[in-house]
Design an enzyme around this catalytic site. Structure first.
Site, PDB file in Angstrom:
ATOM      1  N   ASP A   9      29.918  -8.522  10.091  1.00 36.71           N
ATOM      2  CA  ASP A   9      29.410  -7.313   9.462  1.00 36.71           C
ATOM      3  C   ASP A   9      29.262  -6.272  10.583  1.00 36.71           C
ATOM      4  OD1 ASP A   9      27.994  -5.581   7.624  1.00 36.71           O
ATOM      5  OD2 ASP A   9      26.162  -6.191   8.656  1.00 36.71           O
ATOM      6  N   ASP A  11      27.095  -2.869  10.398  1.00 37.88           N
ATOM      7  CA  ASP A  11      25.764  -2.267  10.482  1.00 37.88           C
ATOM      8  C   ASP A  11      24.699  -3.349  10.690  1.00 37.88           C
ATOM      9  OD1 ASP A  11      26.774   0.286   9.941  1.00 37.88           O
ATOM     10  OD2 ASP A  11      26.653  -0.011   7.791  1.00 37.88           O
TER      11      ASP A  11
HETATM   12  C1  BG6 Z   1      26.668  -1.157   4.741  1.00 43.08           C
HETATM   13  C2  BG6 Z   1      25.221  -0.787   5.034  1.00 43.08           C
HETATM   14  O1  BG6 Z   1      27.260  -1.634   5.913  1.00 43.08           O
HETATM   15  O2  BG6 Z   1      27.396  -0.025   4.294  1.00 43.08           O
HETATM   16  C3  BG6 Z   1      24.600  -0.113   3.808  1.00 43.08           C
HETATM   17  O3  BG6 Z   1      24.499  -1.959   5.359  1.00 43.08           O
HETATM   18  C4  BG6 Z   1      25.458   1.057   3.359  1.00 43.08           C
HETATM   19  O4  BG6 Z   1      23.304   0.300   4.134  1.00 43.08           O
HETATM   20  C5  BG6 Z   1      26.881   0.589   3.106  1.00 43.08           C
HETATM   21  O5  BG6 Z   1      24.952   1.618   2.154  1.00 43.08           O
HETATM   22  C6  BG6 Z   1      27.813   1.717   2.691  1.00 43.08           C
HETATM   23  O6  BG6 Z   1      27.974   2.588   3.773  1.00 43.08           O
HETATM   24  P1  BG6 Z   1      28.675   4.011   3.698  1.00 43.08           P
HETATM   25  O7  BG6 Z   1      28.855   4.363   5.161  1.00 43.08           O
HETATM   26  O8  BG6 Z   1      30.000   3.821   3.009  1.00 43.08           O
HETATM   27  O9  BG6 Z   1      27.780   4.928   2.961  1.00 43.08           O
HETATM   28 MG    MG Z   2      24.572  -5.132   7.981  1.00 40.73          MG
END
Ligand code: BG6
Ligand code: MG
Length: 218
Positions: A9, A11
């Site tokens: 993953d 984030d």
């Molecule tokens: C995930 C995060 O990696 O991506 C979430 O943990 C986030 O918090 C999701 O909502 C979508 O991200 P993005 O950048 O497409 O808005």
């Molecule tokens: Mg994550």
């Protein structure tokens, strides 16, 4: 079956963007007249942008038309982009470069499994695009975590079966996605939150490839 790939993953595992997602969503909730706590935010980790917005609006007791929801999601993303715009390789989480060196040394393949549509941009900012043999992000999938699609596609793109893959996840929804994909899951966080993970460590810094391979093949 031996382990041949690690799926990460983004984030909260490679880079601490989880805090910026939280700050941007909190700002949005505050503008709508309510607040979200850190505890509530745990349930947003790994969840797609629109699914996160739905959870937040339900939390605030709001029902809004789709058009307005699109505007709010765009606004949150603009605030998020402002927050991440100053990120550099200094924002890579402790232990990540050393861990990736071990992964390569062990001859394992790597994939990114993130539901974020911003993942390719973040990888470029921190200089880690080339660290992955396959990149599955929010632009390539139709279902966010806890659906297993992001990890199933990662294995597919690497030409491997689920049993050959280990997933690294900091989110409750992500751990569930990895388990539903049929993979061994290493939780990055605390065992009281990531209850479904096969093993849990506070960060990649606390782990060795050898130990994971031992546990995953046991
Ligand atoms: C995930 C995060 O990696 O991506 C979430 O943990 C986030 O918090 C999701 O909502 C979508 O991200 P993005 O950048 O497409 O808005
Ligand atoms: Mg994550």
């Amino acid at each position: 079956m031996s382990i041949n790939a690690f799926l990460f993953d983004l984030d909260g595992v490679i880079v601490d963007t989880a805090i910026y997602h939280y700050q941007a969503w909190k700002r949005l909730a505050n503008e709508l007249g309510f607040d979200i706590s850190e505890e509530f935010n745990e349930g947003l980790k790994g969840v797609s942008r629109m699914d996160s917005l739905d959870l937040i609006l339900a939390h605030g007791g709001l029902t809004l038309p789709d058009e307005r929801k699109t505007e709010l999601a765009t606004q949150k993303n603009e605030w998020y982009l402002e927050l991440v715009s100053r990120m550099t390789s200094n924002d890579i989480l402790p232990g990540v470069p050393a861990f990736f060196a071990q992964v390569r040394q062990a001859g394992l393949k790597t994939a990114l499994g993130s539901v974020s549509k911003n993942a390719p941009m973040i990888l470029a900012r921190i200089g880690m695009t080339d660290a992955f043999d396959a990149i599955i992000d929010g632009n390539k999938i139709s279902k966010g975590k806890p659906d297993p699609e992001v990890f199933t596609k990662g294995a597919e793109e690497l030409g491997l079966s689920a049993a050959e893959c280990v997933v690294f996840e900091d989110a409750v929804a992500g751990v569930e996605a990895g388990k539903r994909a049929g993979m061994f899951v290493v939780g990055i966080g605390t065992p009281d939150v990531l209850t479904k993970a096969d093993m849990v460590a506070p960060s990649l810094e606390a782990l060795t490839v050898e130990e994971i391979l031992k546990q995953a093949s046991a």
